[in-house]
Structures are given as C-alpha cells and as structure tokens.
Write a protein that holds these residues in place. Structure first.
Motif, PDB file in Angstrom:
ATOM      1  N   ALA A 170      -2.249  -3.583 -27.919  1.00 35.96           N
ATOM      2  CA  ALA A 170      -1.045  -3.923 -28.673  1.00 35.96           C
ATOM      3  C   ALA A 170      -0.266  -2.694 -29.128  1.00 35.96           C
ATOM      4  CB  ALA A 170      -1.429  -4.780 -29.885  1.00 35.96           C
ATOM      5  N   ALA A 171      -0.695  -1.497 -28.710  1.00 33.36           N
ATOM      6  CA  ALA A 171      -0.036  -0.229 -29.075  1.00 33.36           C
ATOM      7  C   ALA A 171       0.027  -0.050 -30.581  1.00 33.36           C
ATOM      8  CB  ALA A 171       1.363  -0.152 -28.460  1.00 33.36           C
ATOM      9  N   LEU A 172      -1.110  -0.268 -31.255  1.00 34.76           N
ATOM     10  CA  LEU A 172      -1.158  -0.221 -32.715  1.00 34.76           C
ATOM     11  C   LEU A 172      -2.087   0.874 -33.241  1.00 34.76           C
ATOM     12  CD1 LEU A 172      -1.231  -4.063 -33.471  1.00 34.76           C
ATOM     13  CD2 LEU A 172       0.676  -2.493 -33.837  1.00 34.76           C
ATOM     14  N   ILE A 173      -2.475   1.822 -32.383  1.00 33.27           N
ATOM     15  CA  ILE A 173      -3.344   2.917 -32.818  1.00 33.27           C
ATOM     16  C   ILE A 173      -2.599   4.241 -32.653  1.00 33.27           C
ATOM     17  CG2 ILE A 173      -5.443   4.225 -32.265  1.00 33.27           C
ATOM     18  CD1 ILE A 173      -6.825   1.602 -31.691  1.00 33.27           C
ATOM     19  N   ASP A 174      -2.717   5.103 -33.666  1.00 31.09           N
ATOM     20  CA  ASP A 174      -2.013   6.385 -33.663  1.00 31.09           C
ATOM     21  C   ASP A 174      -2.937   7.581 -33.479  1.00 31.09           C
ATOM     22  OD1 ASP A 174       0.695   5.357 -34.317  1.00 31.09           O
ATOM     23  OD2 ASP A 174      -0.283   4.711 -36.157  1.00 31.09           O
ATOM     24  N   GLU A 175      -4.133   7.552 -34.069  1.00 30.96           N
ATOM     25  CA  GLU A 175      -5.023   8.716 -34.027  1.00 30.96           C
ATOM     26  C   GLU A 175      -6.465   8.275 -33.805  1.00 30.96           C
ATOM     27  OE1 GLU A 175      -4.326  11.834 -37.118  1.00 30.96           O
ATOM     28  OE2 GLU A 175      -2.982  10.338 -37.973  1.00 30.96           O
ATOM     29  N   PHE A 176      -7.249   9.196 -33.245  1.00 30.46           N
ATOM     30  CA  PHE A 176      -8.689   9.009 -33.090  1.00 30.46           C
ATOM     31  C   PHE A 176      -9.423  10.177 -33.736  1.00 30.46           C
ATOM     32  CE2 PHE A 176      -7.630   5.961 -29.812  1.00 30.46           C
ATOM     33  CZ  PHE A 176      -8.726   5.116 -29.749  1.00 30.46           C
ATOM     34  N   TYR A 177     -10.405   9.868 -34.568  1.00 24.80           N
ATOM     35  CA  TYR A 177     -11.363  10.853 -35.055  1.00 24.80           C
ATOM     36  C   TYR A 177     -12.711  10.467 -34.459  1.00 24.80           C
ATOM     37  CZ  TYR A 177      -8.082  12.566 -38.629  1.00 24.80           C
ATOM     38  OH  TYR A 177      -7.018  13.111 -39.286  1.00 24.80           O
ATOM     39  N   LEU A 178     -13.192  11.267 -33.520  1.00 28.67           N
ATOM     40  CA  LEU A 178     -14.448  10.974 -32.829  1.00 28.67           C
ATOM     41  C   LEU A 178     -15.463  12.071 -33.109  1.00 28.67           C
ATOM     42  CD1 LEU A 178     -13.037   9.847 -29.360  1.00 28.67           C
ATOM     43  CD2 LEU A 178     -13.884   8.375 -31.188  1.00 28.67           C
ATOM     44  N   THR A 179     -16.644  11.681 -33.573  1.00 29.29           N
ATOM     45  CA  THR A 179     -17.745  12.628 -33.758  1.00 29.29           C
ATOM     46  C   THR A 179     -18.692  12.488 -32.587  1.00 29.29           C
ATOM     47  OG1 THR A 179     -17.580  12.400 -36.164  1.00 29.29           O
ATOM     48  CG2 THR A 179     -19.592  13.388 -35.276  1.00 29.29           C
ATOM     49  N   LEU A 180     -18.892  13.579 -31.864  1.00 23.17           N
ATOM     50  CA  LEU A 180     -19.793  13.589 -30.719  1.00 23.17           C
ATOM     51  C   LEU A 180     -21.171  14.045 -31.190  1.00 23.17           C
ATOM     52  CD1 LEU A 180     -19.688  13.093 -27.639  1.00 23.17           C
ATOM     53  CD2 LEU A 180     -19.309  15.541 -27.362  1.00 23.17           C
ATOM     54  N   CYS A 181     -22.148  13.138 -31.126  1.00 24.06           N
ATOM     55  CA  CYS A 181     -23.488  13.408 -31.654  1.00 24.06           C
ATOM     56  C   CYS A 181     -24.449  13.764 -30.518  1.00 24.06           C
ATOM     57  CB  CYS A 181     -24.007  12.187 -32.406  1.00 24.06           C
ATOM     58  SG  CYS A 181     -22.947  11.685 -33.791  1.00 24.06           S
ATOM     59  N   PRO A 182     -25.392  14.689 -30.765  1.00 23.84           N
ATOM     60  CA  PRO A 182     -26.238  15.223 -29.696  1.00 23.84           C
ATOM     61  C   PRO A 182     -27.431  14.339 -29.355  1.00 23.84           C
ATOM     62  CG  PRO A 182     -26.747  16.346 -31.731  1.00 23.84           C
ATOM     63  CD  PRO A 182     -25.624  15.399 -32.045  1.00 23.84           C
ATOM     64  N   LEU A 183     -27.161  13.175 -28.789  1.00 20.76           N
ATOM     65  CA  LEU A 183     -28.236  12.333 -28.266  1.00 20.76           C
ATOM     66  C   LEU A 183     -27.671  11.425 -27.193  1.00 20.76           C
ATOM     67  CD1 LEU A 183     -29.097   9.335 -30.596  1.00 20.76           C
ATOM     68  CD2 LEU A 183     -27.095  10.763 -30.958  1.00 20.76           C
ATOM     69  N   LEU A 184     -28.560  10.821 -26.419  1.00 22.61           N
ATOM     70  CA  LEU A 184     -28.184   9.922 -25.331  1.00 22.61           C
ATOM     71  C   LEU A 184     -28.825   8.562 -25.567  1.00 22.61           C
ATOM     72  CD1 LEU A 184     -28.856  12.375 -22.355  1.00 22.61           C
ATOM     73  CD2 LEU A 184     -26.636  11.847 -23.363  1.00 22.61           C
ATOM     74  N   LEU A 185     -28.059   7.500 -25.368  1.00 26.16           N
ATOM     75  CA  LEU A 185     -28.599   6.150 -25.491  1.00 26.16           C
ATOM     76  C   LEU A 185     -28.591   5.415 -24.154  1.00 26.16           C
ATOM     77  CD1 LEU A 185     -27.133   4.912 -28.900  1.00 26.16           C
ATOM     78  CD2 LEU A 185     -29.522   5.368 -28.357  1.00 26.16           C
ATOM     79  N   GLY A 186     -27.544   5.608 -23.366  1.00 26.87           N
ATOM     80  CA  GLY A 186     -27.473   4.954 -22.067  1.00 26.87           C
ATOM     81  C   GLY A 186     -27.398   3.439 -22.174  1.00 26.87           C
ATOM     82  N   GLY A 187     -27.418   2.792 -21.031  1.00 29.03           N
ATOM     83  CA  GLY A 187     -27.429   1.335 -21.006  1.00 29.03           C
ATOM     84  C   GLY A 187     -26.060   0.737 -20.746  1.00 29.03           C
ATOM     85  N   THR A 188     -25.991  -0.152 -19.767  1.00 30.20           N
ATOM     86  CA  THR A 188     -24.711  -0.793 -19.465  1.00 30.20           C
ATOM     87  C   THR A 188     -24.270  -1.742 -20.578  1.00 30.20           C
ATOM     88  OG1 THR A 188     -25.891  -2.525 -18.227  1.00 30.20           O
ATOM     89  CG2 THR A 188     -25.060  -0.654 -16.972  1.00 30.20           C
ATOM     90  N   ASP A 189     -25.209  -2.209 -21.388  1.00 34.06           N
ATOM     91  CA  ASP A 189     -24.866  -3.142 -22.455  1.00 34.06           C
ATOM     92  C   ASP A 189     -24.609  -2.456 -23.797  1.00 34.06           C
ATOM     93  OD1 ASP A 189     -25.137  -5.325 -20.741  1.00 34.06           O
ATOM     94  OD2 ASP A 189     -27.284  -5.509 -21.148  1.00 34.06           O
ATOM     95  N   ALA A 190     -24.814  -1.161 -23.872  1.00 38.03           N
ATOM     96  CA  ALA A 190     -24.572  -0.447 -25.127  1.00 38.03           C
ATOM     97  C   ALA A 190     -23.069  -0.283 -25.334  1.00 38.03           C
ATOM     98  CB  ALA A 190     -25.252   0.917 -25.101  1.00 38.03           C
ATOM     99  N   PRO A 191     -22.552  -0.640 -26.511  1.00 36.15           N
ATOM    100  CA  PRO A 191     -21.099  -0.607 -26.735  1.00 36.15           C
ATOM    101  C   PRO A 191     -20.533   0.802 -26.774  1.00 36.15           C
ATOM    102  CG  PRO A 191     -22.254  -1.202 -28.752  1.00 36.15           C
ATOM    103  CD  PRO A 191     -23.283  -1.173 -27.670  1.00 36.15           C
ATOM    104  N   THR A 192     -19.270   0.904 -26.396  1.00 35.77           N
ATOM    105  CA  THR A 192     -18.536   2.163 -26.381  1.00 35.77           C
ATOM    106  C   THR A 192     -17.353   2.070 -27.345  1.00 35.77           C
ATOM    107  OG1 THR A 192     -17.032   1.491 -24.613  1.00 35.77           O
ATOM    108  CG2 THR A 192     -19.158   2.438 -23.958  1.00 35.77           C
ATOM    109  N   PRO A 193     -16.650   3.175 -27.611  1.00 31.18           N
ATOM    110  CA  PRO A 193     -15.523   3.114 -28.551  1.00 31.18           C
ATOM    111  C   PRO A 193     -14.419   2.154 -28.142  1.00 31.18           C
ATOM    112  CG  PRO A 193     -16.206   5.388 -28.244  1.00 31.18           C
ATOM    113  CD  PRO A 193     -16.971   4.577 -27.247  1.00 31.18           C
TER     114      PRO A 193
END
Length: 227
Positions: A170-193
């Motif tokens: 809907a073009a309603l987002i202006d900024e992203f603050y993303l923290t990249l944490c040092p671990l891996l979870l993997g998985g096709t069912d694991a949610p993403t941003p």
C-alpha cells in the motif's frame, strides 16, 4: 494522502529470519538491540503490530528507560505511545498479559472483528478502529486516514512480516531499522521481515542506506524507502 510517517523496527538473523520455524517469540537480540528498539519507540506516537506477533509474545514492549520517559515528558507526550493491535478477525485471547500492561491499547479491525472481540470481552481496548474492505480485510488506506485524524504523526511497525508486506504493497512505509544478529535459524517456514506474496524483480522496493553501526556482533542498519 496525509498519513503518519512510518518506520519498521525489526531484529533478524544473519539469514534474514525474524523468528524460528515455529514462529516463537524472537529473543535473540542483545541488550543493545533492546535499547535501540526502546529508543525508536520513544520517538513515536503509536506502535502497530499484528495479532500473530501479539500471540507469540503475549505482551507489547513499553518504555521503561527513565531518560526516555523524561524526554517524552519534556516533549509533552504521554509516558507510553498508543499500542495498536491489528486483527481483521478480532480473535484475541483477553487473558494475555498484554491486557494487564499499563499502556494505552487500541484495536484495528473490521466490523466483523469488532463483533467477535466484543463477544469475548467488551473491555481491554480504549478505542476500536474499523477499516473494512469488500473482502472483510483491513483497508490500510482507510486505517491510516483514521490514524491521521486521531493525531498520530509518527508510527513504528513492530511486525510481523505479513503486516509489513501489506503496508509495503500500500506504499505506507517510509523507513526500516533492521538489526542484523549473529546467528542462523534457516527453514522455509521461518518468517522473514517481509512475507506475503512477494514482489517481482521489476517491482522490488528500493532502499537507500542512511546509516550503519556495529555494536559487538550486531549490525544496526537504517534505510529509507524510495516511493
């Protein structure tokens, strides 16, 4: 359309997951990440999050830092921003600890969702906002118009990925603050941003990098979205 300025604030793993394959509450961020999140929340008039995020955590994230509380007081803001849960179905458990937290709560839902919630519990929210589309889903343009009418000028989006995807569409987002944490979870069912149906390469949402900061093993990224 005049609307609140929006920023997404999320922590994710190095492989881009915001939770594990069970969609459990993500608790992999450090104290520095929690301080970062709290600082962003202190800047806004309201935070918005999906029902799935609430069901995972059972609580929201209030401001507790005395300096941030004092800053809000100096800015003539209430101690806590409004905490807005979006749920088209209105199917929420009133026993969650969220409903006992000392903070202002609003529900963004549909007419059907309002009826469902009120059959469960007529209390719990100071305000119920309804913004339906023809398919009994939340109409985000209508919702954001209501936010503006109610004086919300700055809004933090705290997840999950489905909500972020809907707001991007809907073009309603202006900024992203993303923290990249040092671990891996993997998985096709694991949610993403960003969940949803996704975008083609031609429709890709372009970001401008505004800042990068490293604190020990975490990297804090700040982007602006090109509309």
């Amino acid at each position: 359309m005049k609307r609140p300025h929006t920023l997404v604030v999320l922590a994710m793993t190095a492989d881009g997951k915001i939770a594990d394959k069970h969609s459990s509450a993500a608790r992999f961020g450090s104290d520095a990440d929690k301080n970062h999140l709290e600082t962003q929340i202190a800047q806004v008039d309201a935070v918005l999050f999906g029902a799935g995020t609430l069901r995972a955590y059972h609580t929201s994230f209030p401001i507790s830092n005395p300096e941030l509380l004092q800053w809000r007081k100096q800015q003539h803001k209430p101690p806590q921003p409004v905490h807005i849960v979006c749920s088209a179905s209105g199917n929420l458990n009133p026993e969650m600890r969220f409903f006992r937290q000392s903070l202002p709560r609003w529900l963004l839902t549909t007419h059907r969702g309002e009826n469902t919630w009120q059959q469960t519990n007529s209390e719990g929210f100071e305000r119920i906002l309804k913004a339906d589309d023809l398919d009994n889903r939340i109409n985000w343009l209508k919702a954001f118009e209501q936010f503006t009418t109610l004086g919300l000028e700055k809004l933090a989006i705290l997840g999950g990925g489905g909500l972020v995807a809907s707001l991007l569409e809907a073009a309603l987002i202006d900024e992203f603050y993303l923290t990249l944490c040092p671990l891996l979870l993997g998985g096709t069912d694991a949610p993403t941003p960003v969940e949803g149906l996704g975008f083609s390469q031609q429709q890709a949402q372009e970001l401008e990098l505004l800042s990068v900061k490293q604190i020990e093993g975490e990297i804090f990224l700040h982007y602006r979205l090109h509309h």
